[in-house]
Design a protein around this motif. Structure first.
Motif, PDB file in Angstrom:
ATOM      1  N   PHE B  16       0.838  -1.194   0.000  1.00 27.32           N
ATOM      2  CA  PHE B  16       0.000   0.000   0.000  1.00 27.32           C
ATOM      3  C   PHE B  16       0.875   1.248   0.000  1.00 27.32           C
ATOM      4  N   VAL B  28       2.302  -6.704   1.162  1.00 31.44           N
ATOM      5  CA  VAL B  28       1.186  -7.521   1.644  1.00 31.44           C
ATOM      6  C   VAL B  28       1.160  -8.828   0.867  1.00 31.44           C
ATOM      7  N   PRO B  47      -4.329 -17.127   6.977  1.00 32.05           N
ATOM      8  CA  PRO B  47      -4.640 -16.546   8.278  1.00 32.05           C
ATOM      9  C   PRO B  47      -5.186 -15.121   8.109  1.00 32.05           C
ATOM     10  N   SER B  48      -5.824 -14.640   9.137  1.00 28.75           N
ATOM     11  CA  SER B  48      -6.358 -13.286   9.124  1.00 28.75           C
ATOM     12  C   SER B  48      -5.212 -12.293   8.902  1.00 28.75           C
ATOM     13  N   GLY B  49      -5.418 -11.334   8.013  1.00 28.18           N
ATOM     14  CA  GLY B  49      -4.385 -10.336   7.742  1.00 28.18           C
ATOM     15  C   GLY B  49      -3.345 -10.793   6.745  1.00 28.18           C
ATOM     16  N   SER B  50      -3.551 -11.957   6.098  1.00 27.32           N
ATOM     17  CA  SER B  50      -2.541 -12.451   5.170  1.00 27.32           C
ATOM     18  C   SER B  50      -2.682 -11.830   3.787  1.00 27.32           C
ATOM     19  N   GLY B  51      -3.696 -11.023   3.575  1.00 26.29           N
ATOM     20  CA  GLY B  51      -3.818 -10.342   2.287  1.00 26.29           C
ATOM     21  C   GLY B  51      -4.843 -10.947   1.353  1.00 26.29           C
ATOM     22  N   LYS B  52      -5.779 -11.735   1.905  1.00 28.00           N
ATOM     23  CA  LYS B  52      -6.777 -12.384   1.057  1.00 28.00           C
ATOM     24  C   LYS B  52      -7.710 -11.369   0.408  1.00 28.00           C
ATOM     25  N   THR B  53      -8.197 -10.417   1.221  1.00 31.02           N
ATOM     26  CA  THR B  53      -9.096  -9.401   0.679  1.00 31.02           C
ATOM     27  C   THR B  53      -8.361  -8.548  -0.350  1.00 31.02           C
ATOM     28  N   THR B  54      -7.122  -8.186  -0.027  1.00 35.35           N
ATOM     29  CA  THR B  54      -6.316  -7.397  -0.963  1.00 35.35           C
ATOM     30  C   THR B  54      -6.180  -8.120  -2.301  1.00 35.35           C
TER      31      THR B  54
HETATM   32  N1  LIG Z   1      -6.119   0.241   2.417  1.00 43.02           N
HETATM   33  C1  LIG Z   1      -5.065  -0.265   3.099  1.00 43.02           C
HETATM   34  N2  LIG Z   1      -4.003   0.536   3.391  1.00 43.02           N
HETATM   35  C2  LIG Z   1      -2.947   0.031   4.062  1.00 43.02           C
HETATM   36  N3  LIG Z   1      -2.834  -1.235   4.473  1.00 43.02           N
HETATM   37  C3  LIG Z   1      -3.843  -2.081   4.216  1.00 43.02           C
HETATM   38  C4  LIG Z   1      -5.022  -1.627   3.520  1.00 43.02           C
HETATM   39  N4  LIG Z   1      -5.858  -2.685   3.393  1.00 43.02           N
HETATM   40  C5  LIG Z   1      -5.255  -3.725   3.990  1.00 43.02           C
HETATM   41  N5  LIG Z   1      -4.039  -3.365   4.473  1.00 43.02           N
HETATM   42  C6  LIG Z   1      -3.076  -4.265   5.152  1.00 43.02           C
HETATM   43  O1  LIG Z   1      -2.868  -5.368   4.341  1.00 43.02           O
HETATM   44  C7  LIG Z   1      -2.796  -6.563   5.119  1.00 43.02           C
HETATM   45  C8  LIG Z   1      -3.734  -7.593   4.560  1.00 43.02           C
HETATM   46  O2  LIG Z   1      -5.076  -7.176   4.720  1.00 43.02           O
HETATM   47  P1  LIG Z   1      -6.296  -8.000   4.120  1.00 43.02           P
HETATM   48  O3  LIG Z   1      -6.084  -8.184   2.668  1.00 43.02           O
HETATM   49  O4  LIG Z   1      -7.535  -7.325   4.543  1.00 43.02           O
HETATM   50  O5  LIG Z   1      -6.138  -9.394   4.880  1.00 43.02           O
HETATM   51  P2  LIG Z   1      -7.195 -10.576   5.028  1.00 43.02           P
HETATM   52  O6  LIG Z   1      -8.354 -10.311   4.146  1.00 43.02           O
HETATM   53  O7  LIG Z   1      -6.441 -11.809   4.645  1.00 43.02           O
HETATM   54  O8  LIG Z   1      -7.570 -10.633   6.465  1.00 43.02           O
HETATM   55  C9  LIG Z   1      -3.083  -6.169   6.555  1.00 43.02           C
HETATM   56  O9  LIG Z   1      -1.873  -6.130   7.251  1.00 43.02           O
HETATM   57  C10 LIG Z   1      -3.659  -4.780   6.450  1.00 43.02           C
HETATM   58  O10 LIG Z   1      -3.239  -4.012   7.530  1.00 43.02           O
END
Ligand SMILES: Nc1ncnc2c1ncn2[C@@H]1O[C@H](COP(=O)(O)OP(=O)(O)O)[C@@H](O)[C@H]1O
Ligand SMILES: [Mg+2]
Lengths: 272, 265
Positions: B16, B28, B47-54
């Motif tokens: 990011f 990420v 795991p949670s926070g591994s970047g799946k949503t990203t």
């Molecule tokens: N818009 C953003 N700006 C900065 N960091 C982000 C943003 N969105 C997510 N992150 C970071 O990216 C990492 C992965 O987030 P995310 O993809 O939501 O994980 P997951 O869906 O696997 O739980 C996290 O450490 C989060 O803090």
């Protein structure tokens, strides 16, 4: 509404109804009290300073029958409505235009915000100088006073729209126009209505003040003309009519708001 | 899986943007590559926070990538340039997000019809299809309710069929059942598999729940903690139609569960 609320309401209708009637009775009592206070004040201060409420009512009645009052009301309402329409149009359209131009927005935002601080009524002499003594200077005054609250609310509303809803709409194929009309417009309706609650009464006030200063018709003119002729009853009659006008407009607005925002979760305990 | 994969992710990376006065944010996702075949149900566990949503946001093109590429039907999507993003790839990639993202001022039915409406495809036939989906997920009788009048599970169902209704060839799902109780979740998993059996879309389903990944998928990818890389890949050959509630007793389930859990450590 959860089923629990329903149960509550079904078992205790009489209590709620009693509360409701108590509120109504309280309101009527308060109105009578205010009227009594006004009457007492009028008797003490004398008719030059405070008009007798019953004479004011009589005056409103007589002027209504002769048609003079209706003409004044019409002139003021027309001015308020036109000024409101102009101010409201720009107050809504400008934020939507700026949304498409983020760089320009950043550039002009401090100037727009600074211009909020300019006392608009102080500009009236300039408007008269520039636009003459017809409706134009008054329209500018009303338009500007309506523009600012609406512009600020819609601008803030657009910034507060949930990005996730916009992304969802984009993904399912919504055009920018459709996103503006559907997602952004509906998201900012609560902001817009909050602004209307300020802007609508303001439109009437600004029209009346404009009429104090320019012209020979309208409620503002009626109030100012009465004052110049030491007709305190006329001044009070004008104020009462103007207040009633604003109250009616507000009541209509509340009704429209209720219909437009029927989807919003209502907080039932607030209504009791 | 026959021939050319439908979706190819190649060396995808994301970090990011840096905020003023802060350290540069970590990667990420780094050099992530995988493919998805046509009609495949791919699950991704991390795991949670591994970047799946990203990851899904980049594939759906609502977020830009810092490097790498995404190909759909061998066509490369320019996802590095934020200005060139084409969210949903012209309605070819549907996305059931982690939050339901229903429009709060629209009723259930009008939320489900929203994609058809904006795509100009609202007619008697598509309307009937929407009604069929509403009945299929048990939302009949709630067509005129607003989202705040629905339970969490119902909102999830509504957002699921809002994507199914316009029939995109690929559907991304981001922990869609994550916040639900076990009972509702099992019910929705069954509904999803039943609907998927009808149409056999290509699905990329992200979860942090190992059992869910096994129960639903044809294949599962295991992601490491951020920066996300692939820690393991498993074919799941449990025959369909599957019995979701009884899947734990299948002989393939136990060993697979153990291996995935080891990879997630
Ligand atoms: N818009 C953003 N700006 C900065 N960091 C982000 C943003 N969105 C997510 N992150 C970071 O990216 C990492 C992965 O987030 P995310 O993809 O939501 O994980 P997951 O869906 O696997 O739980 C996290 O450490 C989060 O803090
Ligand atoms: Mg997530």
């Amino acid at each position: 509404m959860t089923s629990q609320d329903t149960a509550l309401e079904l078992t205790q209708p009489s209590r709620l109804q009693r509360q409701y009637y108590a509120v109504i009775a309280g309101r009527i009592g308060l109105a009578l009290l205010l009227l009594a206070a006004w009457k007492t004040g009028a008797d003490r201060a004398g008719p030059v300073y405070v008009a007798d409420p019953f004479q004011v009512i009589e005056r409103i009645f007589v002027d209504t029958q002769s048609g003079v009052l209706l003409r004044h009301i019409y002139v003021t309402l027309r001015l308020s409505a036109m000024g409101f329409a102009i101010g409201c149009f720009f107050g809504v359209a400008l934020p939507f235009l700026l949304r498409r131009m983020p760089r320009l927005t950043n550039a002009v935002e401090p100037y727009i915000m600074a211009s909020v601080g300019v006392p608009k009524y102080a500009l009236v002499p300039l408007f008269i100088l520039w636009f003459g003594i017809d409706d134009a200077p008054k329209l500018w005054l009303v338009g500007l006073l309506v523009f600012y609250p609406i512009f600020i609310a819609v601008f803030a509303g657009i910034r507060n729209v949930d990005r996730r809803l916009i992304n969802m709409a984009r993904i399912v194929g919504a055009s920018e126009t459709k996103i503006s009309r559907e997602v952004i417009w509906n998201s900012l309706l609560p902001f817009f209505f909050a602004a209307l609650k300020i802007a609508l009464p303001r439109a009437v006030s600004a029209a009346i003040i404009g009429e104090f200063l320019v012209g020979n018709e309208g409620l503002g003119y009626m109030i100012e003309y009465s004052r110049q002729n030491f007709d305190t009853t006329g001044v009070f009659a004008g104020i009462v009519v103007a207040t009633a006008l604003v109250l009616v407009i507000n009541a209509m607005l509340v009704e429209v708001d209720r219909r437009f925002n029927a989807w919003r979760p209502t907080e039932r305990h607030m209504e009791l | 899986m026959a021939g050319q994969p439908l979706l190819e992710i190649h060396d995808l990376s994301k970090r990011f943007a840096q905020r003023a006065g802060r350290e540069p944010p970590p990667w990420v996702i780094q050099d992530l590559s995988f493919t998805v075949g046509e009609g495949e149900f791919l699950t991704i566990i991390g795991p949670s926070g591994s970047g799946k949503t990203t990851l899904l946001n980049m594939i759906a093109q609502i977020d830009s990538a810092s490097g790498g590429s995404v190909r759909f039907q061998s066509q490369i999507a320019p996802i590095a340039d934020p200005k060139a993003l084409n969210p949903g790839l012209s309605c070819q990639i549907g996305y059931v997000t982690q939050e339901d993202n229903l429009l709060p001022w629209r009723t259930t039915l009008r939320n489900v019809l929203f994609p058809l409406e904006v795509q100009g495809r609202l007619n008697d036939e598509t309307r009937a299809h929407a009604q069929m989906l509403i009945r299929a997920v048990g939302l009949a009788g709630f067509e005129d309710h607003y989202p705040h009048e629905l339970s969490g599970g119902m909102r999830k169902r509504a957002s699921l069929i809002r994507t199914l209704v316009y029939d995109p060839p690929v559907i991304l799902m981001d922990e869609p059942f994550g916040a639900l109780d076990a009972q509702t979740r099992a019910q929705l998993q069954e509904d999803l598999l039943r609907l998927w059996d009808l149409g056999r879309k290509t699905i990329v389903f992200v979860t942090h729940d190992i059992a869910e990944a096994i129960a639903l998928g044809d294949r599962t990818l295991v992601l490491t903690r951020a920066p996300a890389r692939i820690a393991g890949e498993h074919k799941i050959t449990i025959p369909r139609p599957r019995d979701i509630r009884g899947i734990m007793t299948h002989s393939e389930f136990g060993p697979l569960y153990q291996r995935i859990r080891a990879e997630l450590q």
